[in-house]
Design a protein around this motif. Sequence first.
Motif, PDB file in Angstrom:
ATOM      1  N   THR A  87       0.809  -1.220   0.000  1.00  0.00           N
ATOM      2  CA  THR A  87       0.000   0.000   0.000  1.00  0.00           C
ATOM      3  C   THR A  87       0.840   1.267   0.000  1.00  0.00           C
ATOM      4  O   THR A  87       0.308   2.341  -0.257  1.00  0.00           O
ATOM      5  CB  THR A  87      -0.960   0.040   1.208  1.00  0.00           C
ATOM      6  N   TRP A  88       2.132   1.159   0.300  1.00  0.00           N
ATOM      7  CA  TRP A  88       2.922   2.392   0.410  1.00  0.00           C
ATOM      8  C   TRP A  88       4.330   2.297  -0.170  1.00  0.00           C
ATOM      9  O   TRP A  88       4.954   3.311  -0.416  1.00  0.00           O
ATOM     10  CB  TRP A  88       2.990   2.841   1.874  1.00  0.00           C
ATOM     11  N   PHE A  89       4.854   1.110  -0.383  1.00  0.00           N
ATOM     12  CA  PHE A  89       6.231   1.007  -0.860  1.00  0.00           C
ATOM     13  C   PHE A  89       6.362   0.198  -2.146  1.00  0.00           C
ATOM     14  O   PHE A  89       6.969   0.634  -3.111  1.00  0.00           O
ATOM     15  CB  PHE A  89       7.135   0.395   0.217  1.00  0.00           C
ATOM     16  N   ALA A  90       5.816  -0.981  -2.145  1.00  0.00           N
ATOM     17  CA  ALA A  90       5.997  -1.912  -3.271  1.00  0.00           C
ATOM     18  C   ALA A  90       5.072  -1.582  -4.432  1.00  0.00           C
ATOM     19  O   ALA A  90       4.039  -0.935  -4.265  1.00  0.00           O
ATOM     20  CB  ALA A  90       5.740  -3.341  -2.800  1.00  0.00           C
ATOM     21  N   ASP A  91       5.465  -2.046  -5.616  1.00  0.00           N
ATOM     22  CA  ASP A  91       4.591  -1.932  -6.778  1.00  0.00           C
ATOM     23  C   ASP A  91       3.312  -2.729  -6.508  1.00  0.00           C
ATOM     24  O   ASP A  91       3.374  -3.830  -5.937  1.00  0.00           O
ATOM     25  CB  ASP A  91       5.279  -2.491  -8.024  1.00  0.00           C
ATOM     26  N   PRO A  92       2.160  -2.205  -6.929  1.00  0.00           N
ATOM     27  CA  PRO A  92       0.884  -2.901  -6.694  1.00  0.00           C
ATOM     28  C   PRO A  92       0.908  -4.335  -7.219  1.00  0.00           C
ATOM     29  O   PRO A  92       1.375  -4.606  -8.322  1.00  0.00           O
ATOM     30  CB  PRO A  92      -0.129  -2.057  -7.474  1.00  0.00           C
ATOM     31  N   GLY A  93       0.440  -5.258  -6.375  1.00  0.00           N
ATOM     32  CA  GLY A  93       0.327  -6.657  -6.761  1.00  0.00           C
ATOM     33  C   GLY A  93       1.607  -7.459  -6.751  1.00  0.00           C
ATOM     34  O   GLY A  93       1.590  -8.648  -7.072  1.00  0.00           O
ATOM     35  N   SER A  94       2.717  -6.856  -6.365  1.00  0.00           N
ATOM     36  CA  SER A  94       3.999  -7.569  -6.453  1.00  0.00           C
ATOM     37  C   SER A  94       4.441  -8.235  -5.150  1.00  0.00           C
ATOM     38  O   SER A  94       5.377  -9.024  -5.160  1.00  0.00           O
ATOM     39  CB  SER A  94       5.103  -6.615  -6.915  1.00  0.00           C
ATOM     40  N   VAL A  95       3.803  -7.935  -4.052  1.00  0.00           N
ATOM     41  CA  VAL A  95       4.283  -8.385  -2.741  1.00  0.00           C
ATOM     42  C   VAL A  95       3.958  -9.849  -2.496  1.00  0.00           C
ATOM     43  O   VAL A  95       2.814 -10.278  -2.632  1.00  0.00           O
ATOM     44  CB  VAL A  95       3.680  -7.522  -1.611  1.00  0.00           C
ATOM     45  N   ARG A  96       4.976 -10.589  -2.128  1.00  0.00           N
ATOM     46  CA  ARG A  96       4.860 -11.966  -1.650  1.00  0.00           C
ATOM     47  C   ARG A  96       5.517 -11.961  -0.280  1.00  0.00           C
ATOM     48  O   ARG A  96       6.739 -12.054  -0.162  1.00  0.00           O
ATOM     49  CB  ARG A  96       5.575 -12.959  -2.574  1.00  0.00           C
ATOM     50  N   MET A  97       4.711 -11.785   0.771  1.00  0.00           N
ATOM     51  CA  MET A  97       5.273 -11.574   2.105  1.00  0.00           C
ATOM     52  C   MET A  97       4.327 -12.142   3.156  1.00  0.00           C
ATOM     53  O   MET A  97       3.127 -11.888   3.126  1.00  0.00           O
ATOM     54  CB  MET A  97       5.456 -10.070   2.328  1.00  0.00           C
ATOM     55  N   ARG A  98       4.895 -12.934   4.056  1.00  0.00           N
ATOM     56  CA  ARG A  98       4.170 -13.429   5.227  1.00  0.00           C
ATOM     57  C   ARG A  98       5.032 -13.106   6.434  1.00  0.00           C
ATOM     58  O   ARG A  98       6.184 -13.553   6.509  1.00  0.00           O
ATOM     59  CB  ARG A  98       3.946 -14.935   5.119  1.00  0.00           C
TER      60      ARG A  98
END
Length: 123
Positions: free
Chosen positions: A18-29
Amino acid sequence: MAASPTELYRMATRQFGTWFADPGSVRMRPAVNEPFYFTAGGGHPHYGRFLRLVPDRLVELTWVTGGTDGAETVLTVELSAHGAGTALRLTHAGFPDERARDRHEMSWPSVLERWDHSAAVAV
């Protein structure tokens, strides 16, 4: 930072897109030793894994990008309540050379400003 430690922690561990990564690119748990991946700035890959997580107080992770010349650096964000907001201490260590360190030193203030602004809008 204007936002609370709770809000900043959530944005660092669950709302990175929502504030740093490109939209839809985050793979994070958000879990210790859990790897993550995202792109930022129009497709620049970022990799790492969480080292330590203390809800509302600490996020420590490895940080690997083209900007670190592929070196695994360590990013530590410490959060503590300060009035209505948060005192935030960011430490980034392990750069392969001064050039990589200096690039990040120049970039982090604008990243923190964007994080603070996004947290204020999200509240």
